[in-house]
Design a protein around this motif. Structure first.
Motif, short mmCIF file in Angstrom:
data_model
loop_
_atom_site.label_atom_id
_atom_site.label_comp_id
_atom_site.label_asym_id
_atom_site.label_seq_id
_atom_site.Cartn_x
_atom_site.Cartn_y
_atom_site.Cartn_z
N HIS A 24 0.84 -1.20 0.00
CA HIS A 24 0.00 0.00 0.00
C HIS A 24 0.87 1.25 0.00
CE1 HIS A 24 -3.39 -2.64 0.65
NE2 HIS A 24 -2.86 -3.08 1.77
N THR A 25 1.81 1.29 -0.93
CA THR A 25 2.75 2.41 -1.02
C THR A 25 2.02 3.73 -1.21
OG1 THR A 25 4.37 0.92 -2.01
CG2 THR A 25 4.75 3.29 -2.27
N PHE A 26 1.07 3.73 -2.14
CA PHE A 26 0.39 4.97 -2.47
C PHE A 26 -0.48 5.47 -1.32
CE2 PHE A 26 -2.87 7.49 -4.68
CZ PHE A 26 -2.04 8.44 -5.24
N LEU A 27 -1.12 4.55 -0.60
CA LEU A 27 -1.96 4.95 0.53
C LEU A 27 -1.11 5.54 1.64
CD1 LEU A 27 -4.55 2.02 0.74
CD2 LEU A 27 -4.88 4.33 -0.18
N MET A 28 0.08 4.98 1.88
CA MET A 28 0.97 5.54 2.90
C MET A 28 1.47 6.92 2.49
SD MET A 28 1.04 3.62 5.47
CE MET A 28 2.32 4.57 6.29
N ASN A 29 1.72 7.09 1.20
CA ASN A 29 2.10 8.41 0.71
C ASN A 29 0.98 9.42 0.96
OD1 ASN A 29 3.71 10.35 -0.90
ND2 ASN A 29 2.05 10.11 -2.38
N GLY A 30 -0.26 8.99 0.73
CA GLY A 30 -1.40 9.86 1.00
C GLY A 30 -1.51 10.22 2.47
N LEU A 31 -1.24 9.26 3.35
CA LEU A 31 -1.31 9.53 4.79
C LEU A 31 -0.24 10.53 5.22
CD1 LEU A 31 -2.45 8.87 7.59
CD2 LEU A 31 -0.85 6.95 7.72
N ILE A 32 0.98 10.33 4.72
CA ILE A 32 2.08 11.25 5.06
C ILE A 32 1.77 12.66 4.58
CG2 ILE A 32 4.52 11.78 4.62
CD1 ILE A 32 4.94 8.71 4.38
N GLN A 33 1.34 12.77 3.33
CA GLN A 33 1.01 14.08 2.79
C GLN A 33 -0.21 14.67 3.48
OE1 GLN A 33 2.88 15.72 0.72
NE2 GLN A 33 4.32 14.05 0.30
N GLY A 34 -1.11 13.79 3.94
CA GLY A 34 -2.31 14.27 4.63
C GLY A 34 -1.96 14.94 5.94
N ALA A 85 -3.51 18.78 -6.27
CA ALA A 85 -2.63 18.15 -5.29
C ALA A 85 -2.64 16.63 -5.45
CB ALA A 85 -3.06 18.55 -3.87
N GLY A 86 -3.82 16.06 -5.66
CA GLY A 86 -3.89 14.62 -5.88
C GLY A 86 -3.18 14.20 -7.15
N GLN A 87 -3.28 15.03 -8.18
CA GLN A 87 -2.62 14.72 -9.45
C GLN A 87 -1.11 14.72 -9.29
OE1 GLN A 87 -3.89 17.16 -12.80
NE2 GLN A 87 -1.82 17.21 -13.59
N TYR A 88 -0.55 15.72 -8.60
CA TYR A 88 0.89 15.79 -8.43
C TYR A 88 1.42 14.59 -7.65
CZ TYR A 88 1.05 20.65 -10.07
OH TYR A 88 0.97 21.78 -10.83
N SER A 89 0.64 14.11 -6.69
CA SER A 89 1.13 13.04 -5.84
C SER A 89 1.19 11.69 -6.54
CB SER A 89 0.23 12.92 -4.60
OG SER A 89 -1.06 12.43 -4.96
N SER A 90 0.41 11.51 -7.60
CA SER A 90 0.30 10.19 -8.23
C SER A 90 0.66 10.15 -9.70
CB SER A 90 -1.15 9.68 -8.09
OG SER A 90 -2.05 10.56 -8.76
N ARG A 132 -4.36 25.50 0.52
CA ARG A 132 -3.57 24.67 -0.38
C ARG A 132 -2.91 23.53 0.40
NH1 ARG A 132 -1.17 26.72 -5.31
NH2 ARG A 132 0.83 25.94 -4.55
N GLY A 133 -2.45 23.84 1.63
CA GLY A 133 -1.85 22.80 2.45
C GLY A 133 -2.85 21.71 2.81
N LEU A 134 -4.08 22.12 3.12
CA LEU A 134 -5.12 21.14 3.41
C LEU A 134 -5.39 20.27 2.18
CD1 LEU A 134 -7.31 20.09 5.35
CD2 LEU A 134 -8.84 21.84 4.45
N CYS A 135 -5.40 20.89 1.01
CA CYS A 135 -5.60 20.13 -0.23
C CYS A 135 -4.44 19.18 -0.48
CB CYS A 135 -5.76 21.07 -1.41
SG CYS A 135 -7.27 22.05 -1.38
N ASN A 136 -3.21 19.61 -0.12
CA ASN A 136 -2.06 18.74 -0.28
C ASN A 136 -2.18 17.48 0.57
OD1 ASN A 136 -0.56 20.20 -2.16
ND2 ASN A 136 0.34 21.52 -0.59
N GLY A 137 -2.96 17.57 1.65
CA GLY A 137 -3.20 16.39 2.46
C GLY A 137 -4.38 15.56 1.97
N LEU A 138 -5.47 16.23 1.63
CA LEU A 138 -6.68 15.52 1.22
C LEU A 138 -6.57 14.97 -0.21
CD1 LEU A 138 -9.47 17.89 2.63
CD2 LEU A 138 -8.62 15.75 3.61
N GLY A 139 -5.92 15.73 -1.10
CA GLY A 139 -5.85 15.33 -2.50
C GLY A 139 -5.20 13.97 -2.72
N PRO A 140 -3.98 13.74 -2.21
CA PRO A 140 -3.36 12.41 -2.39
C PRO A 140 -4.18 11.28 -1.79
CG PRO A 140 -1.71 14.01 -1.72
CD PRO A 140 -3.04 14.69 -1.59
N ALA A 141 -4.74 11.53 -0.59
CA ALA A 141 -5.56 10.49 0.04
C ALA A 141 -6.81 10.19 -0.80
CB ALA A 141 -5.95 10.91 1.45
#
Length: 470
Positions: free
Chosen positions: A51-61, A243-248, A360-369
């Protein structure tokens, strides 16, 4: 001793404050992180093989949520105590995790999450630029800063990928660390203070009211002013899918579209170069020809188109074409920042820009997740895969290819909502009887002339923005 240190930091500079200082700070900070694009994916996959991508989403979240909470506070405090000290603080903590990437990956990701408390350089930088530019040239200056961010990402991922392939990740991390240290020293020794002395107290020990330091005060003001509320909702709905697009997106290009690492680097360079052109030449022309609000609407239109194209695009040429449109959509954020800056009092630039950066910071957390969850729903696990892991094309795979990128289609829907909200942003702000900045300036004068405490004014009934034509 503390007061002498603060004065020393303020006085250490070369020349007068210029936009070039902000440009150099942003370039070095994001160039250092851009070098780590390839090593970051490797370390992330090695540290969290499942679950690499999900962990990345959690960290960024976690990082994004902390940025959301701290950005308005740091911006507001920079309005009182000056930009340089907080610029040094934000750059230091943003770059602090870099050396730990190879030394201790677990500590690297932990510190990267916690660094969100201070990783809000953009809010201080935009306030810095607002201090030293006239209203007529501010949108161009913001576009230059945003274009510098794009320029830092044009070559750095490709350079980092090449050095990682040729010499290993350790050299890339070392180079990024050296650039980060150089950025910190540049802020400390070269960058001048942009906020006039008369607008800030002589020391950090000077009295400051809770209304000025309350991190929730700016959020409460959002609900009191319909214009800034509409702008903040627009920023949230448009930046969430970005933000979600940049993360993935790098993993998506490699796994779903079958781009090679060299092709991905070329794609990043192409989008970055076009973004620089869009945020400098195109943005300046549009602001003069069609105005601030119309430029924001046009940028949102480009973003809607490119996200929908990414969602349905399954061929390489479609992705390249959508990337060109994505570069055109990069005019949105500098146009929004200029719009907010034009109708905000001079001594509240940090607070308001901090509020936008916090969103934007909040989106950087919610977007990847959010993107990770949508990929999960459609049975797409973005992670590094060997050729042995690839299965022959099945009917189920063919069915999924009808919509290769469902998260991007969802993002297009949120941008459509942002576009509808932005339409209702008034062309002219409602008249204001008394602005918050007047209260702040009165309190600042009281601190200079009196040694007593400053009475707290009831700011809840005051509008956040001043009367200004948008």
């Amino acid at each position: 001793m503390e007061n002498m240190l603060i004065k020393h930091i303020r006085q250490r500079s070369v020349g007068q404050a210029k936009v070039a200082h902000a440009v150099v700070v942003i370039f070095m900070e994001f160039f250092a992180w851009g070098l780590l694009t390839t090593p970051m994916l490797t370390v992330l996959h090695e540290t969290f093989p499942q679950h690499t991508f999900l962990m990345n989403g959690l960290i960024q979240g976690v990082k994004g949520f902390l940025s959301f909470m701290s950005a308005p506070l740091i911006g507001a405090l920079s309005d009182v105590w000056g930009r340089k000290s907080f610029l040094l603080l934000t750059v230091f903590f943003t770059c602090a995790p870099i050396p730990l990437m190879r030394l201790s990956p677990w500590w690297f990701f932990a510190l990267m999450s916690v660094s969100g408390l201070f990783s809000v350089t953009f809010s201080v930088i935009f306030a810095y630029v607002a201090d030293i530019t006239e209203e007529s040239e501010r949108s161009t200056a913001y576009g230059l800063v945003s274009a510098t961010f794009a320029a830092s990402l044009v070559t750095s991922p490709a350079i980092g990928a090449f050095l990682s392939w040729r010499y290993g990740d350790s050299l890339v991390v070392l180079l990024a660390t050296i650039i980060a240290v150089a950025d910190i020293l540049f802020v400390l020794l070269v960058v001048p203070e942009s906020l006039p002395d008369k607008m800030r107290p002589s020391s950090w020990g000077s009295p400051i009211s809770w209304e000025q330091a309350d991190p929730f005060a700016s959020l409460r003001k959002v609900g009191k002013d319909s214009t800034v509320l509409l702008i903040c909702v627009t920023v949230f709905l448009s930046y969430l899918p970005e933000a979600g697009q940049y993360s993935s997106f790098f993993l998506y290009l490699g796994q779903v579209i079958n781009f090679s690492s060299q092709t991905i680097a070329g794609f990043i360079a192409m989008v970055g170069i076009l973004s620089i052109v869009a945020q400098t030449l195109l943005l300046s022309v549009l602001m003069k020809k069609i105005g601030n609000k119309s430029t924001v609407l046009l940028g949102l239109g480009f973003q809607l188109f490119q996200l929908a194209w990414y969602g349905f695009g399954s061929e390489a040429w479609m992705i390249w074409a959508a990337g060109a449109v994505a570069a055109m959509s990069s005019i949105t954020f500098p146009a929004v920042s200029a719009l907010v800056s034009r109708c905000t009092d001079h001594d509240q630039q940090g607070a308001v820009q901090g509020m936008i950066t916090g969103i934007r910071g909040l989106c950087n957390g919610l977007g990847p997740a959010l993107f990770g969850f949508i990929f999960f729903l459609f049975n797409v696990e973005l992670k590094e895969m060997s050729p042995d892991d690839l299965n022959p094309v099945s009917p189920d795979t063919e069915e999924k290819r009808v919509i290769p990128g469902p998260p991007f289609l969802f993002g297009a829907c949120t941008v459509l909502l942002a576009l509808l909200v932005a339409v209702f942003i008034p062309a002219q702000h409602a008249p204001a009887v008394k602005t918050c900045s007047t209260l702040v300036m009165t309190e600042s004068a009281s601190r200079v002339t009196e040694s007593g405490s400053v009475p707290v004014s009831d700011e809840d009934n005051e509008p956040l923005l001043q009367d200004s034509s948008l």
